[in-house]
Design a protein around this motif. Structure first.
Motif, mmCIF file in Angstrom:
data_model
loop_
_atom_site.group_PDB
_atom_site.id
_atom_site.type_symbol
_atom_site.label_atom_id
_atom_site.label_comp_id
_atom_site.label_asym_id
_atom_site.label_seq_id
_atom_site.Cartn_x
_atom_site.Cartn_y
_atom_site.Cartn_z
ATOM 1 N N ASN A 34 0.830 -1.204 0.000
ATOM 2 C CA ASN A 34 0.000 0.000 0.000
ATOM 3 C C ASN A 34 0.868 1.260 0.000
ATOM 4 O OD1 ASN A 34 -2.464 -1.356 2.300
ATOM 5 N ND2 ASN A 34 -2.352 -1.550 0.116
ATOM 6 N N TYR A 35 0.271 2.355 -0.407
ATOM 7 C CA TYR A 35 0.890 3.669 -0.280
ATOM 8 C C TYR A 35 0.361 4.284 1.009
ATOM 9 C CZ TYR A 35 2.773 8.160 -1.571
ATOM 10 O OH TYR A 35 3.511 9.296 -1.594
ATOM 11 N N PRO A 36 1.168 4.872 1.816
ATOM 12 C CA PRO A 36 2.478 5.456 1.566
ATOM 13 C C PRO A 36 3.681 4.537 1.784
ATOM 14 C CG PRO A 36 1.668 6.265 3.648
ATOM 15 C CD PRO A 36 0.582 5.405 3.063
ATOM 16 N N ALA A 37 3.465 3.281 2.179
ATOM 17 C CA ALA A 37 4.604 2.378 2.354
ATOM 18 C C ALA A 37 5.384 2.188 1.050
ATOM 19 C CB ALA A 37 4.137 1.030 2.892
ATOM 20 N N ALA A 38 4.743 2.392 -0.093
ATOM 21 C CA ALA A 38 5.403 2.244 -1.392
ATOM 22 C C ALA A 38 6.239 3.463 -1.785
ATOM 23 C CB ALA A 38 4.362 1.972 -2.480
ATOM 24 N N HIS A 39 6.199 4.517 -0.985
ATOM 25 C CA HIS A 39 7.008 5.708 -1.258
ATOM 26 C C HIS A 39 8.480 5.357 -1.001
ATOM 27 C CE1 HIS A 39 8.810 9.687 -0.670
ATOM 28 N NE2 HIS A 39 7.775 10.162 -1.353
ATOM 29 N N PRO A 40 9.398 5.817 -1.851
ATOM 30 C CA PRO A 40 10.805 5.436 -1.703
ATOM 31 C C PRO A 40 11.463 5.898 -0.398
ATOM 32 C CG PRO A 40 10.533 7.058 -3.470
ATOM 33 C CD PRO A 40 9.165 6.652 -3.030
ATOM 34 N N SER A 41 10.900 6.880 0.298
ATOM 35 C CA SER A 41 11.500 7.364 1.541
ATOM 36 C C SER A 41 10.922 6.709 2.790
ATOM 37 C CB SER A 41 11.298 8.884 1.666
ATOM 38 O OG SER A 41 11.921 9.548 0.606
ATOM 39 N N VAL A 42 9.942 5.842 2.626
ATOM 40 C CA VAL A 42 9.218 5.265 3.758
ATOM 41 C C VAL A 42 9.694 3.843 4.029
ATOM 42 C CG1 VAL A 42 6.915 4.576 4.557
ATOM 43 C CG2 VAL A 42 7.219 6.728 3.340
ATOM 44 N N ILE A 43 9.771 3.489 5.301
ATOM 45 C CA ILE A 43 10.098 2.128 5.704
ATOM 46 C C ILE A 43 8.787 1.349 5.767
ATOM 47 C CG2 ILE A 43 11.058 0.676 7.530
ATOM 48 C CD1 ILE A 43 12.641 3.281 8.395
ATOM 49 N N SER A 44 8.673 0.324 4.948
ATOM 50 C CA SER A 44 7.467 -0.483 4.887
ATOM 51 C C SER A 44 7.578 -1.648 5.861
ATOM 52 C CB SER A 44 7.292 -1.016 3.464
ATOM 53 O OG SER A 44 6.209 -1.899 3.405
ATOM 54 N N VAL A 45 6.514 -1.857 6.657
ATOM 55 C CA VAL A 45 6.516 -2.924 7.646
ATOM 56 C C VAL A 45 5.309 -3.825 7.433
ATOM 57 C CG1 VAL A 45 6.395 -3.425 10.110
ATOM 58 C CG2 VAL A 45 7.695 -1.457 9.317
ATOM 59 N N GLY A 46 5.556 -5.122 7.494
ATOM 60 C CA GLY A 46 4.482 -6.095 7.368
ATOM 61 C C GLY A 46 4.678 -7.214 8.360
ATOM 62 N N ALA A 47 3.778 -8.155 8.338
ATOM 63 C CA ALA A 47 3.844 -9.281 9.266
ATOM 64 C C ALA A 47 3.228 -10.500 8.584
ATOM 65 C CB ALA A 47 3.092 -8.959 10.550
ATOM 66 N N VAL A 48 3.431 -11.648 9.194
ATOM 67 C CA VAL A 48 2.794 -12.884 8.751
ATOM 68 C C VAL A 48 2.142 -13.559 9.942
ATOM 69 C CG1 VAL A 48 4.404 -13.232 6.827
ATOM 70 C CG2 VAL A 48 4.893 -14.258 9.046
ATOM 71 N N ASP A 49 1.234 -14.462 9.648
ATOM 72 C CA ASP A 49 0.646 -15.254 10.723
ATOM 73 C C ASP A 49 1.167 -16.684 10.636
ATOM 74 O OD1 ASP A 49 -0.706 -16.444 8.604
ATOM 75 O OD2 ASP A 49 -2.633 -15.530 9.107
ATOM 76 N N ASP A 50 0.559 -17.602 11.374
ATOM 77 C CA ASP A 50 1.059 -18.977 11.378
ATOM 78 C C ASP A 50 0.876 -19.685 10.030
ATOM 79 O OD1 ASP A 50 -1.688 -19.004 11.685
ATOM 80 O OD2 ASP A 50 -1.684 -20.643 13.134
ATOM 81 N N LEU A 51 0.152 -19.086 9.118
ATOM 82 C CA LEU A 51 -0.027 -19.628 7.770
ATOM 83 C C LEU A 51 0.842 -18.902 6.733
ATOM 84 C CD1 LEU A 51 -3.908 -20.008 7.827
ATOM 85 C CD2 LEU A 51 -2.187 -21.765 8.300
ATOM 86 N N ASP A 52 1.712 -18.017 7.194
ATOM 87 C CA ASP A 52 2.564 -17.172 6.359
ATOM 88 C C ASP A 52 1.758 -16.247 5.478
ATOM 89 O OD1 ASP A 52 4.992 -17.931 7.401
ATOM 90 O OD2 ASP A 52 5.279 -19.532 5.954
#
Length: 80
Positions: free
Chosen positions: A62-80
């Motif tokens: 998603n944007y703004p995570a897709a902006h080149p100056s932003v640190i994008s953070v995500g996670a996974v669950d037990d099913l990846d």
């Protein structure tokens, strides 16, 4: 705004948890791009959520995570 008050409140980082769109490459949105770039120029890291859909809607973040100056953070669950 964060930029206007960065020195007054000694803002060291920004964390946001909203996003829109889905981008497989870097993306600049007219509504936020200038502010996100300014935060980077002031050396204030911005961390944003990559999105909650996983790969159900194809690869990308998603944007703004897709902006080149932003640190994008995500996670996974037990099913990846």
């Amino acid at each position: 705004s964060v930029i206007d008050h960065r020195e007054e409140y000694d803002i060291a980082a920004v964390n946001i948890s909203f996003g829109f769109g889905r981008y497989a490459t870097q993306h600049l949105d007219e509504g936020l791009a200038d502010e996100l770039t300014q935060l980077a120029e002031f050396q204030i890291p911005l961390v944003a959520s990559s999105g909650n859909s996983g790969t159900d809607e194809g690869f990308g973040i998603n944007y703004p995570a897709a902006h080149p100056s932003v640190i994008s953070v995500g996670a996974v669950d037990d099913l990846d």
